[in-house]
Scaffold this motif. Structure first.
Motif, short mmCIF file in Angstrom:
data_model
loop_
_atom_site.label_atom_id
_atom_site.label_comp_id
_atom_site.label_asym_id
_atom_site.label_seq_id
_atom_site.Cartn_x
_atom_site.Cartn_y
_atom_site.Cartn_z
N UNK A 238 -56.53 -61.71 -3.33
CA UNK A 238 -57.28 -62.16 -2.15
C UNK A 238 -58.75 -61.80 -2.28
N UNK A 239 -59.03 -60.59 -2.74
CA UNK A 239 -60.42 -60.17 -2.94
C UNK A 239 -61.11 -61.02 -4.00
N UNK B 96 -61.82 -71.40 -0.91
CA UNK B 96 -61.68 -71.56 0.53
C UNK B 96 -60.27 -71.22 1.00
N UNK B 97 -60.14 -71.03 2.30
CA UNK B 97 -58.83 -70.69 2.88
C UNK B 97 -57.86 -71.86 2.78
#
Length: 84
Positions: free
Chosen positions: A59-60, A68-69
């Motif tokens: 995630x980092x 992007x999400x």
């Protein structure tokens, strides 16, 4: 260059390609940290790194890379990105 993965999904053994740059980074890591049993030990050095820890690391890395999400952001995404 390939690496041998033991006890993967379905308890299968797999050979996975490994880039020379990645191999060099792993060698530097191994030289610096000198892991004993696990290449990436967990908090208790007698156990491997936890899945959730790997998820946080990914995630980092996605955030730093500007992913992007909307993209799937899990450690599993790495293999999907690689094979597509």
């Amino acid at each position: 260059m390939c690496i041998n993965i033991h006890n993967g999904k379905g308890d299968k053994r797999r050979y996975v390609p490994l880039a020379k740059t990645t191999l060099n980074l792993l060698r530097e890591y191994q030289h610096k940290y000198k892991p004993k049993k696990w290449l990436f030990p967990g908090r208790a050095h007698s156990k491997p790194i936890a899945n959730r820890s790997i998820q946080h690391i990914c995630e980092d890395a996605y955030k730093r890379a500007g992913v992007t999400k909307d993209a799937i952001q899990t450690e599993k995404s790495l293999s999907h990105f690689y094979w597509t």
